[in-house]
Scaffold this active site. Structure first.
Site, PDB file in Angstrom:
ATOM      1  N   TYR A  72       0.799  -1.135   0.023  1.00 35.29           N
ATOM      2  CA  TYR A  72      -0.081   0.071   0.076  1.00 35.29           C
ATOM      3  C   TYR A  72       0.780   1.078   0.045  1.00 35.29           C
ATOM      4  CZ  TYR A  72      -3.753   3.263   1.086  1.00 35.29           C
ATOM      5  OH  TYR A  72      -4.843   4.276   1.242  1.00 35.29           O
ATOM      6  N   ASP A 125     -10.081  17.631 -25.055  1.00 36.74           N
ATOM      7  CA  ASP A 125     -11.546  17.717 -24.378  1.00 36.74           C
ATOM      8  C   ASP A 125     -11.536  17.684 -22.893  1.00 36.74           C
ATOM      9  OD1 ASP A 125     -10.942  15.003 -24.552  1.00 36.74           O
ATOM     10  OD2 ASP A 125     -12.877  14.640 -25.404  1.00 36.74           O
ATOM     11  N   ASP A 215       1.036  19.584 -21.143  1.00 36.84           N
ATOM     12  CA  ASP A 215       0.035  18.377 -21.213  1.00 36.84           C
ATOM     13  C   ASP A 215       0.557  17.569 -22.107  1.00 36.84           C
ATOM     14  OD1 ASP A 215      -2.026  16.597 -21.589  1.00 36.84           O
ATOM     15  OD2 ASP A 215      -3.435  17.965 -22.329  1.00 36.84           O
ATOM     16  N   ALA A 217       0.925  14.115 -22.914  1.00 32.14           N
ATOM     17  CA  ALA A 217       0.529  12.918 -23.524  1.00 32.14           C
ATOM     18  C   ALA A 217       1.258  12.239 -24.399  1.00 32.14           C
ATOM     19  CB  ALA A 217      -0.921  12.757 -23.998  1.00 32.14           C
ATOM     20  N   LYS A 258      -1.044   7.064 -23.574  1.00 29.99           N
ATOM     21  CA  LYS A 258      -0.529   7.144 -24.814  1.00 29.99           C
ATOM     22  C   LYS A 258       1.005   6.483 -24.983  1.00 29.99           C
ATOM     23  CE  LYS A 258      -4.127   9.878 -24.789  1.00 29.99           C
ATOM     24  NZ  LYS A 258      -4.884  10.876 -23.596  1.00 29.99           N
ATOM     25  N   HIS A 450     -20.007  14.610 -26.129  1.00 29.87           N
ATOM     26  CA  HIS A 450     -19.829  13.579 -27.176  1.00 29.87           C
ATOM     27  C   HIS A 450     -19.752  12.132 -26.701  1.00 29.87           C
ATOM     28  CE1 HIS A 450     -15.902  15.042 -25.601  1.00 29.87           C
ATOM     29  NE2 HIS A 450     -15.480  14.047 -26.177  1.00 29.87           N
TER      30      HIS A 450
HETATM   31  C1  LIG Z   1      -5.683  11.779 -23.284  1.00 34.28           C
HETATM   32  C2  LIG Z   1      -5.526  13.008 -23.012  1.00 34.28           C
HETATM   33  C3  LIG Z   1      -5.941  13.752 -21.939  1.00 34.28           C
HETATM   34  C4  LIG Z   1      -6.479  12.818 -20.758  1.00 34.28           C
HETATM   35  O1  LIG Z   1      -6.078  11.597 -20.530  1.00 34.28           O
HETATM   36  P1  LIG Z   1      -6.939  10.457 -20.086  1.00 34.28           P
HETATM   37  O2  LIG Z   1      -5.808   9.435 -19.740  1.00 34.28           O
HETATM   38  O3  LIG Z   1      -7.817  10.101 -21.152  1.00 34.28           O
HETATM   39  O4  LIG Z   1      -7.658  10.804 -18.843  1.00 34.28           O
HETATM   40  C5  LIG Z   1      -5.346  14.994 -21.576  1.00 34.28           C
HETATM   41  N1  LIG Z   1      -4.785  15.521 -22.600  1.00 34.28           N
HETATM   42  C6  LIG Z   1      -4.486  15.036 -23.890  1.00 34.28           C
HETATM   43  C7  LIG Z   1      -3.567  16.089 -24.708  1.00 34.28           C
HETATM   44  C8  LIG Z   1      -4.601  13.773 -23.924  1.00 34.28           C
HETATM   45  O5  LIG Z   1      -4.247  13.347 -25.218  1.00 34.28           O
END
Ligand SMILES: *Cc1c(COP(=O)(O)O)cnc(C)c1O
Length: 459
Positions: A72, A125, A215, A217, A258, A450
């Site tokens: 944990y 989104d 951000d 990803a 991703k 959506h």
């Molecule tokens: C996928 C994504 C998110 C959100 O991530 P989740 O893992 O789906 O919650 C935020 N910003 C970007 C650019 C993304 O591609």
């Protein structure tokens, strides 16, 4: 024709997918209220709904799953992940969370609130939704060329820095709580952001005292594009480019589903603000779970620590981006327009160009996604006015800068023949494009509509 870059791996485990008939698919679409998110995965032949969490893990990652430490608190797997995160990003504090939007939910309310503005090259989104859920408003400042699918430019994901500074002055710097650089720029078509642009944005953020968040990803795909397209980094390693990129920001929020090639996971990185990290730990314990697991199992942490490194391998990235370029090449031959040059994680078909008879408020991107399923059992999604939704203040349908149908390609999952089938389906649709109907919404929830809305075809 663009040559296919062969896979730098071989296949050890397979998963059967099944083909359905057109008559069956017609029924299934009706039952799903013409929303692709309501379809069952097993009714889909080639699933391009998203590249998020749909990755195929490696033998090493699966071995890591077995080594996962489920303590944990203070699990060994947690420390593996923290070491990898610090090594790759050069940040002092790394916090796992269960996915990208969890990172946003934990961080944004600490920085944003009512009356605040967050400015991005382009919000994704869920990111936009979490800005709004925190009480703030989200403003996009992407470069103009991103809005023109045919215009060739190496970094169509960039922030329009002139517009950024104008917006800061318009709203007042004390009201702008956060600048977010989305790399690659998902909604603009997986388009990359240059280091030069990052430097300019960081200088503006510093000048006005506004924190800068990445951000992150698709940070590895972005680094590959920088290496290909930005002269200064031609000879740099992917890892060095990433270090440089992250050095300009104060924090990052990341969906690890991703580029970290796992099925579930997310990260928060804080460069050095210990006070902010302390607050993040508090929110994380409330929303996600204890600090050392952050909503994930120990085995997930272990697979993520390994996947972070696999996602940086240059041979892999060459194959990965090569898949997009191959599919885009097939579309060039068929004169089907897409956001070009093609981006990092998918091909974004210009639905407005393919279906010019459908107005934005009848959702051309969604219409093409539904037609692709009907035609060939391929699932894609809308990145356009349907996804953008309604103005949070007036409730009126917003018009997006573009109407895309996104063919997101899962990592290490589909082969060259699958890509051929996708192109063939689009070519068939092009021949009867004028018969494809627009859609209207018959029911919608207030946030992120959506995913759940019900639609029906226009008569
Ligand atoms: C996928 C994504 C998110 C959100 O991530 P989740 O893992 O789906 O919650 C935020 N910003 C970007 C650019 C993304 O591609």
């Amino acid at each position: 024709m663009k040559k296919y870059v062969a896979e730098p791996f071989r296949i050890k485990m397979v998963e059967t997918i099944k083909m359905t008939s057109k008559a069956e698919r017609k029924k299934k679409l009706e039952k799903a209220f013409y929303n692709v998110f309501n379809l069952r995965g097993e009714d889909v032949y080639i699933d391009l709904l998203t590249d998020s969490g749909t990755n195929a893990m490696s033998a090493d990652q699966w071995a890591g799953i077995m080594h996962g430490d489920e303590a944990y608190a203070g699990a060994r797997s947690y420390y593996h992940l923290i070491d990898a995160g610090k090594d790759i990003f050069g940040y002092e504090f790394i916090q796992p969370v269960h996915q990208g939007r969890a990172a946003e939910k934990v961080v944004f309310p600490l920085i944003l609130g009512k009356g605040k503005i967050a400015i991005s090259n382009m919000f994704f989104d869920t990111t936009r939704a979490h800005v709004e859920l925190a009480g703030a408003r989200a403003v996009d400042c992407v470069v103009e060329e991103a809005k023109h699918p045919q215009v060739q430019s190496p970094f169509k994901g960039n922030m329009d820095v002139k517009k950024l500074e104008e917006k800061i002055n318009e709203y007042g710097k004390e009201n702008v709580g956060l600048i977010v650089m989305t790399i690659t720029n998902n909604s603009a078509g997986g388009q990359p952001v240059s280091i030069e642009n990052m430097r300019q944005v960081a200088a503006i953020a510093k000048k006005y005292g506004i924190p800068l968040d990445i951000d992150a990803a698709r940070y590895a795909e972005n680094a590959y594009f920088i290496k290909q397209r930005e002269e200064e980094f031609k000879k740099s390693s992917i890892k060095a480019i990433i270090k440089e990129m992250f050095s300009y920001a104060d924090m990052f929020t990341m969906s690890a589903k991703k580029d970290a090639i796992v099925n579930m996971g997310g990260l928060i990185g804080i460069k050095r603000d210990a006070e902010l990290y302390q607050k993040i730990k508090g929110n994380c314990i409330s929303y996600e779970g204890f600090i050392t697991y952050g909503g994930l199992s120990g085995r997930d942490l272990e697979a993520l620590a390994i996947g972070l490194y696999e996602g940086l391998e240059e041979d892999y990235l060459k194959y990965r981006i090569g898949q997009m370029e191959y599919l885009a090449g097939l579309l060039d031959d068929a004169k089907i327009a897409y956001q070009s040059p093609v981006g990092g994680h998918g091909v974004f078909i210009d639905a407005k160009a393919l279906l010019p008879h459908i107005p934005y408020h009848q959702f051309p991107g969604q219409a093409l996604a539904l037609e692709l399923y009907l035609e060939a059992g391929i699932r894609a999604c809308d990145i356009g006015s349907y996804m953008l939704g309604n103005d949070p203040d007036t409730g009126k349908q917003l018009q997006a800068d573009f109407e895309f149908t996104r063919l997101a390609i899962p990592r290490r999952v589909y082969t060259q023949s699958h890509l051929d089938i996708i192109a063939e389906a689009l070519i068939t649709i092009k021949k009867h494009a004028d018969k494809v109907p627009g859609y209207k919404i018959t029911w919608e929830p207030p946030v992120l509509r959506h995913f759940q809305a019900h639609l029906e075809p226009m008569k």
